[in-house]
Design a protein around this motif. Structure first.
Motif, short mmCIF file in Angstrom:
data_model
loop_
_atom_site.label_atom_id
_atom_site.label_comp_id
_atom_site.label_asym_id
_atom_site.label_seq_id
_atom_site.Cartn_x
_atom_site.Cartn_y
_atom_site.Cartn_z
N PRO A 180 0.81 -1.23 0.00
CA PRO A 180 0.00 0.00 0.00
C PRO A 180 0.84 1.28 0.00
O PRO A 180 0.48 2.26 -0.65
CB PRO A 180 -0.83 -0.13 1.29
N TYR B 252 0.54 3.98 -2.90
CA TYR B 252 -0.12 5.23 -2.50
C TYR B 252 0.75 6.46 -2.73
O TYR B 252 0.33 7.43 -3.37
CB TYR B 252 -0.51 5.13 -1.02
N THR C 63 -3.77 -1.64 7.62
CA THR C 63 -3.46 -0.91 6.39
C THR C 63 -3.49 0.59 6.62
O THR C 63 -2.60 1.33 6.17
CB THR C 63 -4.44 -1.28 5.27
N GLY D 23 -6.52 4.29 -6.45
CA GLY D 23 -7.15 3.01 -6.74
C GLY D 23 -6.56 2.35 -7.98
O GLY D 23 -6.29 1.14 -7.98
N ALA E 226 -3.04 1.06 -7.05
CA ALA E 226 -3.10 -0.15 -6.23
C ALA E 226 -3.52 -1.35 -7.07
O ALA E 226 -2.95 -2.45 -6.94
CB ALA E 226 -4.07 0.07 -5.07
N TRP E 227 -4.50 -1.15 -7.92
CA TRP E 227 -4.96 -2.23 -8.79
C TRP E 227 -3.83 -2.69 -9.71
O TRP E 227 -3.65 -3.87 -9.95
CB TRP E 227 -6.15 -1.75 -9.60
N ILE F 29 -3.04 -5.18 -5.76
CA ILE F 29 -3.64 -5.10 -4.42
C ILE F 29 -5.15 -5.22 -4.55
O ILE F 29 -5.77 -4.52 -5.35
CB ILE F 29 -3.28 -3.76 -3.74
N THR F 30 -5.74 -6.10 -3.77
CA THR F 30 -7.19 -6.33 -3.81
C THR F 30 -7.73 -6.41 -2.38
O THR F 30 -6.99 -6.23 -1.42
CB THR F 30 -7.51 -7.64 -4.56
N LEU G 250 -7.04 -2.65 -0.56
CA LEU G 250 -7.37 -1.75 -1.67
C LEU G 250 -8.45 -0.75 -1.26
O LEU G 250 -8.33 0.46 -1.50
CB LEU G 250 -7.86 -2.57 -2.87
N THR G 251 -9.49 -1.24 -0.62
CA THR G 251 -10.58 -0.35 -0.20
C THR G 251 -10.09 0.69 0.80
O THR G 251 -10.43 1.87 0.70
CB THR G 251 -11.73 -1.18 0.40
N VAL H 146 -8.10 3.48 -0.93
CA VAL H 146 -8.93 4.41 -1.70
C VAL H 146 -9.70 5.33 -0.75
O VAL H 146 -9.79 6.54 -0.99
CB VAL H 146 -9.89 3.64 -2.63
N ASN I 269 -15.17 -3.90 -5.37
CA ASN I 269 -14.22 -4.70 -4.59
C ASN I 269 -14.95 -5.43 -3.48
O ASN I 269 -14.71 -5.19 -2.30
CB ASN I 269 -13.14 -3.77 -4.01
#
Length: 322
Positions: free
Chosen positions: A68, A72, A124, A250, A253-254, A258-259, A263-264, A267, A318
């Motif tokens: 992350p 980021y 995270t 997002g 990360a994608w 990252i999932t 990921l959420t 974002v 997601n």
């Protein structure tokens, strides 16, 4: 499922109700200006260090996902330097660029992440928090010092060497009530020792008090934020911060694979409103103070809607995060 039971409604409503309560208290004068600084010190010097240390004291380095951070911050710095280049190399442009990328992760993000996604989301979020201030405050300080040095040279004045400025910035961002307890907590976790109950329980109580008090303070600050005369530029900053940055984060990360929950959380962290540290920059360097406070206020108000949109979109795109 009716609206009152929807996870998004359940997680966001307490956040904005507490901010609204703080706004009412600020407007009515129940919390006076003289008390705001003391309450801020309570949050930043006692409550948040307790929460950060206790949370990270159970996290082992082998379990820590640093992807992350890699996804980021390059995006954040790209947006920051793009705005500086577009607006021109000046104090105001640096502060405005900082407003467009500096999230209110501590006073809003930590509480929102736990309410919406549970304690696993804090790992995270706190991974980002641990270097968020260090990276952005360091970069912002160095760039601003370069601007100040250029201005001084243009006036024929002498300036200290850049390495001295950089050393001072790094020292100030490490010995700080946010990165320091995170680092100390991580180091303690590597010993394998559990926190003694007589230590853990007070830390738990202090950490529990952090969220409500911090959110009320956001509302109090919002009540004192002037927006008149700065709507249009503040709206531009707010749209970059609340919508463009989370979109770019997002995608980054994608792209790194990252999932799920990380990921959420990333974002959502990017979609948070402008953090208060930006105003400290504006104040210290005596530039764009009115625009900065207007951007903070407007982005926080808009977050009522933009965070709902972002979190709803992430729940749809997601579903593994649920």
């Amino acid at each position: 499922m009716n609206l009152a039971q929807h996870p998004l409604f359940v997680s966001l409503t307490p956040v904005f109700l507490l901010i609204a309560l703080g706004y009412l208290a600020g407007r009515r004068g129940w919390i006076r200006d003289t008390a705001v600084k003391d309450l801020s010190n309570l949050v930043f010097l006692i409550l948040i260090p307790a929460l950060l240390f206790r949370t990270m004291a159970s996290v082992h380095l082998e379990e820590l996902d640093l992807r992350p951070v890699l996804a980021y911050f390059p995006v954040v710095l790209l947006v920051f330097f793009t705005v500086v280049a577009w607006r021109g190399f000046s104090r105001e442009s640096v502060v405005v660029a900082m407003a467009g990328v500096f999230s209110n992760m501590v006073m809003i993000g930590i509480t929102l992440a736990e309410l919406a996604y549970g304690k696993p989301a804090l790992v995270t979020m706190l991974t980002l928090v641990s270097v968020h201030a260090f990276i952005l405050l360091s970069v912002g300080s160095v760039v601003l010092e370069l601007v100040v040095a250029r201005e001084a040279r243009e006036r024929g004045e002498t300036t200290p060497p850049l390495w001295a400025t950089l050393g001072s910035v790094i020292k100030g961002t490490v010995i700080h009530p946010i990165p320091l307890p995170i680092l100390c907590g991580l180091l303690y976790a590597q010993t394998g020792w559990a926190l003694p109950v007589v230590v853990d329980k007070p830390l738990q109580l202090l950490g529990s008090a952090f969220g409500p008090i911090a959110l009320v303070l956001v509302g109090v600050s919002l009540a004192r934020t002037p927006l008149a005369g700065h709507w249009r530029p503040a709206l531009g900053v707010s749209l970059v911060k609340n919508l463009l940055l989370p979109l770019l984060v997002g995608l980054s990360a994608w792209g790194l694979g990252i999932t799920g929950l990380p990921l959420t959380v990333m974002v959502v962290a990017a979609a948070l409103p402008v953090g208060a540290n930006v105003f400290l920059f504006a104040q210290r360097y005596d530039t764009a103070q009115a625009l900065t406070t207007a951007s903070m206020g407007l982005s926080t108000v808009l977050a009522l809607f933009t965070l709902s949109v972002v979190m709803t979109a992430m729940a749809w795109l997601n579903p593994l995060a649920g």
